[in-house]
Design a protein around this motif. Structure first.
Motif, PDB file in Angstrom:
ATOM      1  N   ARG A   1      -1.129  -8.717 -12.682  1.00 38.29           N
ATOM      2  CA  ARG A   1      -0.396  -9.777 -13.400  1.00 38.29           C
ATOM      3  C   ARG A   1       0.989  -9.976 -12.797  1.00 38.29           C
ATOM      4  NH1 ARG A   1       1.928 -13.351 -15.856  1.00 38.29           N
ATOM      5  NH2 ARG A   1       1.881 -13.808 -18.081  1.00 38.29           N
ATOM      6  N   ASN A   2       1.676  -8.884 -12.472  1.00 39.69           N
ATOM      7  CA  ASN A   2       3.036  -8.988 -11.937  1.00 39.69           C
ATOM      8  C   ASN A   2       3.058  -9.564 -10.526  1.00 39.69           C
ATOM      9  OD1 ASN A   2       4.119  -7.958 -14.290  1.00 39.69           O
ATOM     10  ND2 ASN A   2       4.287  -5.869 -13.518  1.00 39.69           N
ATOM     11  N   GLU A   3       1.949  -9.431  -9.803  1.00 37.18           N
ATOM     12  CA  GLU A   3       1.888  -9.952  -8.437  1.00 37.18           C
ATOM     13  C   GLU A   3       1.802 -11.478  -8.409  1.00 37.18           C
ATOM     14  OE1 GLU A   3      -1.438  -8.022  -6.681  1.00 37.18           O
ATOM     15  OE2 GLU A   3      -0.289  -6.263  -6.029  1.00 37.18           O
ATOM     16  N   ILE A   4       1.475 -12.088  -9.548  1.00 32.66           N
ATOM     17  CA  ILE A   4       1.338 -13.546  -9.596  1.00 32.66           C
ATOM     18  C   ILE A   4       2.702 -14.163  -9.874  1.00 32.66           C
ATOM     19  CG2 ILE A   4       0.169 -15.484 -10.705  1.00 32.66           C
ATOM     20  CD1 ILE A   4      -2.008 -13.540 -11.589  1.00 32.66           C
ATOM     21  N   ASN A   5       3.266 -14.812  -8.880  1.00 33.78           N
ATOM     22  CA  ASN A   5       4.568 -15.465  -9.069  1.00 33.78           C
ATOM     23  C   ASN A   5       4.356 -16.916  -9.508  1.00 33.78           C
ATOM     24  OD1 ASN A   5       4.033 -16.978  -6.686  1.00 33.78           O
ATOM     25  ND2 ASN A   5       4.883 -15.306  -5.439  1.00 33.78           N
ATOM     26  N   GLU A   6       5.453 -17.617  -9.774  1.00 35.88           N
ATOM     27  CA  GLU A   6       5.352 -18.983 -10.290  1.00 35.88           C
ATOM     28  C   GLU A   6       4.702 -19.913  -9.276  1.00 35.88           C
ATOM     29  OE1 GLU A   6       5.031 -21.648 -12.960  1.00 35.88           O
ATOM     30  OE2 GLU A   6       5.871 -19.661 -13.428  1.00 35.88           O
ATOM     31  N   SER A   7       4.966 -19.676  -8.000  1.00 33.94           N
ATOM     32  CA  SER A   7       4.348 -20.499  -6.962  1.00 33.94           C
ATOM     33  C   SER A   7       2.827 -20.344  -6.985  1.00 33.94           C
ATOM     34  CB  SER A   7       4.889 -20.106  -5.591  1.00 33.94           C
ATOM     35  OG  SER A   7       4.180 -20.770  -4.562  1.00 33.94           O
ATOM     36  N   GLN A   8       2.355 -19.104  -7.171  1.00 30.11           N
ATOM     37  CA  GLN A   8       0.920 -18.880  -7.220  1.00 30.11           C
ATOM     38  C   GLN A   8       0.302 -19.479  -8.481  1.00 30.11           C
ATOM     39  OE1 GLN A   8       1.046 -14.555  -6.618  1.00 30.11           O
ATOM     40  NE2 GLN A   8      -0.125 -14.853  -4.747  1.00 30.11           N
ATOM     41  N   ARG A   9       1.035 -19.414  -9.593  1.00 30.62           N
ATOM     42  CA  ARG A   9       0.525 -20.053 -10.824  1.00 30.62           C
ATOM     43  C   ARG A   9       0.315 -21.550 -10.604  1.00 30.62           C
ATOM     44  NH1 ARG A   9       4.288 -16.394 -13.053  1.00 30.62           N
ATOM     45  NH2 ARG A   9       3.253 -14.719 -14.201  1.00 30.62           N
ATOM     46  N   GLU A  10       1.252 -22.151  -9.893  1.00 31.17           N
ATOM     47  CA  GLU A  10       1.133 -23.575  -9.597  1.00 31.17           C
ATOM     48  C   GLU A  10      -0.075 -23.836  -8.692  1.00 31.17           C
ATOM     49  OE1 GLU A  10       2.069 -27.596  -9.776  1.00 31.17           O
ATOM     50  OE2 GLU A  10       2.854 -25.918 -10.954  1.00 31.17           O
ATOM     51  N   GLN A  11      -0.284 -22.949  -7.717  1.00 25.52           N
ATOM     52  CA  GLN A  11      -1.432 -23.092  -6.825  1.00 25.52           C
ATOM     53  C   GLN A  11      -2.745 -22.925  -7.596  1.00 25.52           C
ATOM     54  OE1 GLN A  11      -0.735 -20.134  -3.809  1.00 25.52           O
ATOM     55  NE2 GLN A  11       0.595 -21.460  -2.598  1.00 25.52           N
ATOM     56  N   ILE A  12      -2.773 -21.996  -8.553  1.00 26.43           N
ATOM     57  CA  ILE A  12      -3.970 -21.817  -9.377  1.00 26.43           C
ATOM     58  C   ILE A  12      -4.227 -23.070 -10.198  1.00 26.43           C
ATOM     59  CG2 ILE A  12      -4.983 -20.524 -11.304  1.00 26.43           C
ATOM     60  CD1 ILE A  12      -3.439 -18.055 -10.280  1.00 26.43           C
ATOM     61  N   ARG A  13      -3.173 -23.617 -10.809  1.00 27.10           N
ATOM     62  CA  ARG A  13      -3.316 -24.829 -11.621  1.00 27.10           C
ATOM     63  C   ARG A  13      -3.814 -26.009 -10.779  1.00 27.10           C
ATOM     64  NH1 ARG A  13       1.459 -22.813 -14.308  1.00 27.10           N
ATOM     65  NH2 ARG A  13       2.800 -23.946 -12.851  1.00 27.10           N
TER      66      ARG A  13
ATOM     67  N   LEU B   1      -5.549 -21.983  -5.219  1.00 23.89           N
ATOM     68  CA  LEU B   1      -5.715 -20.529  -5.213  1.00 23.89           C
ATOM     69  C   LEU B   1      -6.691 -20.150  -6.319  1.00 23.89           C
ATOM     70  CD1 LEU B   1      -4.976 -17.584  -4.458  1.00 23.89           C
ATOM     71  CD2 LEU B   1      -3.001 -17.784  -5.998  1.00 23.89           C
ATOM     72  N   LEU B   2      -7.707 -19.394  -5.950  1.00 22.55           N
ATOM     73  CA  LEU B   2      -8.665 -18.872  -6.921  1.00 22.55           C
ATOM     74  C   LEU B   2      -8.504 -17.363  -6.977  1.00 22.55           C
ATOM     75  CD1 LEU B   2     -11.148 -19.154  -8.796  1.00 22.55           C
ATOM     76  CD2 LEU B   2     -12.583 -18.948  -6.763  1.00 22.55           C
TER      77      LEU B   2
END
Length: 270
Positions: A166-178, A182-183
């Protein structure tokens, strides 16, 4: 941009649609009299539709493996087999992507990490760095990392690796997931119940809210309380992310894990 076939209904050209004829029957009768049937919207026609498609650039798979003492023997053997099959399958997946890259122009790359946990946790195989993609690992390195999987980590505190992911997911990655670029997938293998039920359940829910696909396998014979705790963490509030595998079926763990992975990957367009 891609193109998909679809049927455009109620057109003035194409294949006659009986339902449309019935719908516009009065107009049809008048058109027969005037010879203007071509002006009626009573036909179906195949058309190419231009669509925008989100395709992931990266797939990241985290495998969390219970290293408590009760995982010794066949349970750890099957956990190692599942980890090996997962990583070799992803290696083959990447090899196929590389082979077809001129054809697909896809940036897609799959990556794996393996974390052992107990009273603490240890990353026994981390995600590959982009600069190492051409190397793509080999079977010997994969088997070497799996050989580090041991049942010597003490308790069952899966909060620790879940929090790390969970901590490895930064805001940039959250945006990529959305945005579908990024899967992220999390698999957990355990033979009991977490010692941090509330915190683990919260972390699983947070990962899901972030768009991370989370799955857990509880293997072996467990008592009612262990089963109840597992269900509370992974199958609460309508979730169906926890998979139960009894003692007699432990050997099916690698197959079941790959079946879940296949179900996720077959939805991806490259």
């Amino acid at each position: 941009i891609e193109y998909e076939n679809h049927i455009a209904k109620e057109q003035q050209r194409g294949k006659l649609n009986i339902g449309s004829v019935i719908k516009y029957y009065p107009d049809f009768v008048n058109a027969e009299k005037t010879g203007s049937l071509n002006d009626l919207n009573i036909y179906d026609r195949n058309e190419l539709e231009k669509i925008l498609v989100d395709k992931p650039d990266t797939i990241e798979i985290s495998l969390l493996v219970d290293g408590s003492g009760s995982m010794r023997g066949e349970r750890m053997t099957m956990a190692r087999a599942a980890a090996t099959l997962l990583m070799l399958s992803i290696k083959d997946f990447n090899d196929e992507l590389d082979y077809r890259r001129k054809e697909t122009h896809s940036k897609l790359r799959a990556n794996t990490e393996v974390l052992m946990y107990g009273n603490n946790f240890e990353t026994i195989k981390g995600f590959e760095k982009q600069k190492d993609y051409d190397h793509n690992g080999n079977e010997a390195e994969i088997v070497s990392s799996v050989s580090k999987m041991q049942s010597e980590y003490g308790g069952t505190y899966d909060e620790l690796p879940l929090r790390e992911v969970r901590n490895e997911i930064n805001e940039s990655q959250r945006e990529q997931i959305r945005n579908g670029k990024l899967l992220k997938i999390v698999f957990e293998i355990t033979d009991g119940a977490t010692s941090t039920e509330d915190r683990s359940r919260q972390l699983v829910q947070e990962l899901i809210q972030d768009g991370v696909l989370t799955f857990a396998f509880q293997i072996g014979d467990v008592d009612n309380q262990e089963r109840k705790t597992f269900e509370s963490v992974w199958n609460n509030d309508g979730m169906d992310n926890g998979i139960l595998i009894g003692e007699d079926d432990i050997s099916t763990l690698p197959k079941k894990l790959i079946e879940v992975l296949r179900g996720v990957l077959k939805k991806i367009r490259i």
